[in-house]
Design a protein around this motif. Structure first.
Motif, PDB file in Angstrom:
ATOM      1  N   ALA A   1       0.831  -1.213   0.000  1.00 39.41           N
ATOM      2  CA  ALA A   1       0.000   0.000   0.000  1.00 39.41           C
ATOM      3  C   ALA A   1       0.862   1.259   0.000  1.00 39.41           C
ATOM      4  CB  ALA A   1      -0.929  -0.004   1.217  1.00 39.41           C
ATOM      5  N   GLU A   2       1.961   1.236   0.749  1.00 35.51           N
ATOM      6  CA  GLU A   2       2.839   2.415   0.764  1.00 35.51           C
ATOM      7  C   GLU A   2       3.494   2.636  -0.599  1.00 35.51           C
ATOM      8  OE1 GLU A   2       4.843   0.993   4.351  1.00 35.51           O
ATOM      9  OE2 GLU A   2       4.878   3.075   5.053  1.00 35.51           O
ATOM     10  N   ILE A   3       3.902   1.539  -1.225  1.00 32.58           N
ATOM     11  CA  ILE A   3       4.492   1.654  -2.563  1.00 32.58           C
ATOM     12  C   ILE A   3       3.490   2.324  -3.494  1.00 32.58           C
ATOM     13  CG2 ILE A   3       5.362   0.355  -4.560  1.00 32.58           C
ATOM     14  CD1 ILE A   3       6.227  -1.851  -2.535  1.00 32.58           C
ATOM     15  N   SER A   4       2.253   1.851  -3.435  1.00 33.37           N
ATOM     16  CA  SER A   4       1.200   2.404  -4.285  1.00 33.37           C
ATOM     17  C   SER A   4       0.992   3.895  -4.014  1.00 33.37           C
ATOM     18  CB  SER A   4      -0.108   1.631  -4.037  1.00 33.37           C
ATOM     19  OG  SER A   4      -1.208   2.310  -4.590  1.00 33.37           O
ATOM     20  N   ALA A   5       0.912   4.263  -2.734  1.00 34.12           N
ATOM     21  CA  ALA A   5       0.629   5.657  -2.385  1.00 34.12           C
ATOM     22  C   ALA A   5       1.806   6.563  -2.708  1.00 34.12           C
ATOM     23  CB  ALA A   5       0.278   5.745  -0.896  1.00 34.12           C
ATOM     24  N   LYS A   6       3.018   6.122  -2.383  1.00 34.67           N
ATOM     25  CA  LYS A   6       4.181   6.996  -2.550  1.00 34.67           C
ATOM     26  C   LYS A   6       4.572   7.158  -4.016  1.00 34.67           C
ATOM     27  CE  LYS A   6       6.069   5.983   2.029  1.00 34.67           C
ATOM     28  NZ  LYS A   6       7.119   5.262   2.779  1.00 34.67           N
ATOM     29  N   LEU A   7       4.415   6.092  -4.801  1.00 29.11           N
ATOM     30  CA  LEU A   7       4.821   6.175  -6.208  1.00 29.11           C
ATOM     31  C   LEU A   7       3.630   6.442  -7.128  1.00 29.11           C
ATOM     32  CD1 LEU A   7       7.457   3.283  -6.386  1.00 29.11           C
ATOM     33  CD2 LEU A   7       7.806   5.700  -5.863  1.00 29.11           C
ATOM     34  N   LYS A   8       2.450   6.563  -6.552  1.00 35.75           N
ATOM     35  CA  LYS A   8       1.232   6.816  -7.328  1.00 35.75           C
ATOM     36  C   LYS A   8       1.038   5.776  -8.433  1.00 35.75           C
ATOM     37  CE  LYS A   8       0.659  11.565  -6.060  1.00 35.75           C
ATOM     38  NZ  LYS A   8       0.615  11.060  -4.652  1.00 35.75           N
ATOM     39  N   ILE A   9       1.152   4.538  -8.029  1.00 35.30           N
ATOM     40  CA  ILE A   9       0.870   3.422  -8.934  1.00 35.30           C
ATOM     41  C   ILE A   9      -0.309   2.664  -8.324  1.00 35.30           C
ATOM     42  CG2 ILE A   9       1.798   1.315  -9.995  1.00 35.30           C
ATOM     43  CD1 ILE A   9       4.619   2.398  -9.420  1.00 35.30           C
ATOM     44  N   PRO A  10      -1.337   2.373  -9.104  1.00 36.73           N
ATOM     45  CA  PRO A  10      -2.495   1.679  -8.522  1.00 36.73           C
ATOM     46  C   PRO A  10      -2.103   0.338  -7.897  1.00 36.73           C
ATOM     47  CG  PRO A  10      -3.021   2.511 -10.705  1.00 36.73           C
ATOM     48  CD  PRO A  10      -1.545   2.723 -10.506  1.00 36.73           C
ATOM     49  N   LEU A  11      -2.861  -0.051  -6.879  1.00 31.99           N
ATOM     50  CA  LEU A  11      -2.539  -1.253  -6.110  1.00 31.99           C
ATOM     51  C   LEU A  11      -2.330  -2.502  -6.963  1.00 31.99           C
ATOM     52  CD1 LEU A  11      -4.931  -1.157  -3.018  1.00 31.99           C
ATOM     53  CD2 LEU A  11      -2.423  -1.251  -2.989  1.00 31.99           C
ATOM     54  N   GLY A  12      -3.246  -2.710  -7.894  1.00 37.06           N
ATOM     55  CA  GLY A  12      -3.169  -3.916  -8.710  1.00 37.06           C
ATOM     56  C   GLY A  12      -1.872  -3.975  -9.495  1.00 37.06           C
ATOM     57  N   ALA A  13      -1.447  -2.833 -10.003  1.00 34.74           N
ATOM     58  CA  ALA A  13      -0.211  -2.778 -10.782  1.00 34.74           C
ATOM     59  C   ALA A  13       1.000  -3.002  -9.875  1.00 34.74           C
ATOM     60  CB  ALA A  13      -0.102  -1.434 -11.505  1.00 34.74           C
ATOM     61  N   VAL A  14       0.945  -2.456  -8.664  1.00 33.37           N
ATOM     62  CA  VAL A  14       2.058  -2.663  -7.724  1.00 33.37           C
ATOM     63  C   VAL A  14       2.243  -4.159  -7.468  1.00 33.37           C
ATOM     64  CG1 VAL A  14       2.838  -2.346  -5.337  1.00 33.37           C
ATOM     65  CG2 VAL A  14       1.862  -0.420  -6.592  1.00 33.37           C
ATOM     66  N   LYS A  15       1.118  -4.851  -7.307  1.00 35.83           N
ATOM     67  CA  LYS A  15       1.215  -6.290  -7.021  1.00 35.83           C
ATOM     68  C   LYS A  15       1.899  -7.041  -8.165  1.00 35.83           C
ATOM     69  CE  LYS A  15      -2.600  -6.672  -3.776  1.00 35.83           C
ATOM     70  NZ  LYS A  15      -3.900  -7.299  -3.489  1.00 35.83           N
ATOM     71  N   VAL A  16       1.557  -6.667  -9.381  1.00 35.03           N
ATOM     72  CA  VAL A  16       2.176  -7.333 -10.537  1.00 35.03           C
ATOM     73  C   VAL A  16       3.674  -7.038 -10.570  1.00 35.03           C
ATOM     74  CG1 VAL A  16       2.259  -7.444 -13.056  1.00 35.03           C
ATOM     75  CG2 VAL A  16       0.054  -7.320 -11.886  1.00 35.03           C
ATOM     76  N   ILE A  17       4.021  -5.787 -10.353  1.00 30.78           N
ATOM     77  CA  ILE A  17       5.438  -5.393 -10.408  1.00 30.78           C
ATOM     78  C   ILE A  17       6.235  -6.082  -9.303  1.00 30.78           C
ATOM     79  CG2 ILE A  17       7.029  -3.443 -10.148  1.00 30.78           C
ATOM     80  CD1 ILE A  17       4.685  -1.675 -11.344  1.00 30.78           C
ATOM     81  N   VAL A  18       5.678  -6.092  -8.101  1.00 25.89           N
ATOM     82  CA  VAL A  18       6.381  -6.738  -6.986  1.00 25.89           C
ATOM     83  C   VAL A  18       6.538  -8.237  -7.266  1.00 25.89           C
ATOM     84  CG1 VAL A  18       6.209  -7.392  -4.543  1.00 25.89           C
ATOM     85  CG2 VAL A  18       5.765  -5.031  -5.235  1.00 25.89           C
TER      86      VAL A  18
END
Lengths: 197, 122
Positions: free
Chosen positions: B69-86
């Motif tokens: 969630a912090e990655i999403s908020a700080k980098l302004k990337i939607p949650l679903g996309a953060v999960k794929v990237i991680v």
């Protein structure tokens, strides 16, 4: 050089703050969080909202649902996150992802708009997720109403209904501590049952 | 009345932040099914060279443990996309994920006790 010292293995815990629109969830989170509440967004197409009609593809829109959350670093290897649920019921489809893995929840209540919290109470009750009901004091008018709220919500006697002031750090702390105790008691009971069985 | 949520979740039409499908090469599912919004992600010692775009930013941010969630908020990337990237970054061994407390093991009970002590001290 890249040799970072990879330190420990921090673990994280998630708690959810639920309740109706404008009840003070973000205030509650912000009061106790070590950071200003952050906002994360998830993109949803109308298809994820339960619409599954290909004739509507042309008009399919993307909406963004936002959640605010805060963080409390207990120590180097223990971090607590508090997530506010999207306030309106029409975003309830987001809840499974949000609540999945949560240790417990606070249902924040405005006694003038009690019905706003019914969805949250039902949700946590039916999924057996530990929760406490915290009646947010608007204009300090609440103390005598706690019993009335408990009655109106028809929650079991094991569900704590307490008053709180989402702007007060001590008050928010007390709500969280109350919730943690409820969770701990439940775990101990489950453990004891497992041992006897 | 100051008690109303100052920033209440809202619906809005698509804004100008990262198109999620560009960042994730069109994929919408993460390769890690147990990735939660509170899961802490931390960079390994592996060089970030060769990573590009969002993946590079995520790996860099996670030099300090940050939740999904912090990655999403700080980098302004939607949650679903953060999960794929991680998920990708775990696969390439650039980051690792840490455990979450599920409240199911005796060790978790000790962690809850530590939470209680920690919050009491705040």
């Amino acid at each position: 050089m890249t040799d970072r010292v990879v330190k420990k293995n921090p673990v994280s815990a998630k708690f959810v703050v639920a309740g109706g629109f404008g009840v003070g969830k973000t205030t509650f989170v912000g009061t106790i969080s070590e950071i200003d509440p952050l906002r994360t967004e998830a993109k949803m197409t109308s298809a994820s909202l339960g619409v599954d009609d290909t004739s509507k593809v042309a008009t399919k829109t993307t909406t963004t649902v936002a959640m605010d959350f805060g963080r409390i670093t207990i120590d180097d290897d223990l971090v607590l996150y508090l997530f506010g649920t999207p306030g309106q019921e029409r975003f309830s489809f987001m809840w499974n992802d949000l609540v999945n893995g949560a240790l417990g929840a606070v249902v924040l209540v405005d006694s003038r708009r009690l019905a706003d919290c019914f969805y949250a109470v039902d949700y946590f009750e039916s999924r057996k997720i530990p929760f406490v009901v915290a009646v947010n004091e608007f204009d300090g008018m609440v103390a005598h109403e706690i019993d009335a709220v408990a009655k109106a919500l028809q929650v079991g006697p094991d569900v704590h209904v307490i008053s709180c002031d989402a702007r007060s750090r001590d008050s928010v702390k007390n709500v969280l501590l109350d919730l943690f105790e409820v969770i701990l008691e439940r775990m101990m009971a489950a453990n004891a049952a497992a041992v006897t069985a | 009345m100051a008690l109303n949520d100052p920033v209440e979740p809202e619906v809005e039409m698509e804004r100008d932040f990262v198109r999620p499908f560009l960042a994730t090469a069109g994929r919408t599912r993460s390769s890690l099914s147990d990735l939660r919004i509170e899961t802490l992600v931390e960079a390994t010692a592996k060089l970030e060279d060769g990573l590009r775009f969002e993946a590079a930013r995520v790996a860099k941010l996670c030099r300090e443990p940050n939740s999904v969630a912090e990655i999403s908020a700080k980098l302004k990337i939607p949650l679903g996309a953060v999960k794929v990237i991680v998920g990708d970054l775990v696969g390439s061994n650039h980051v690792r994920t840490h455990k979450t407390i599920e409240g199911e093991t005796p060790e978790d009970m000790q962690l809850i006790s530590r939470l209680i002590a920690g919050v009491r001290k705040l």
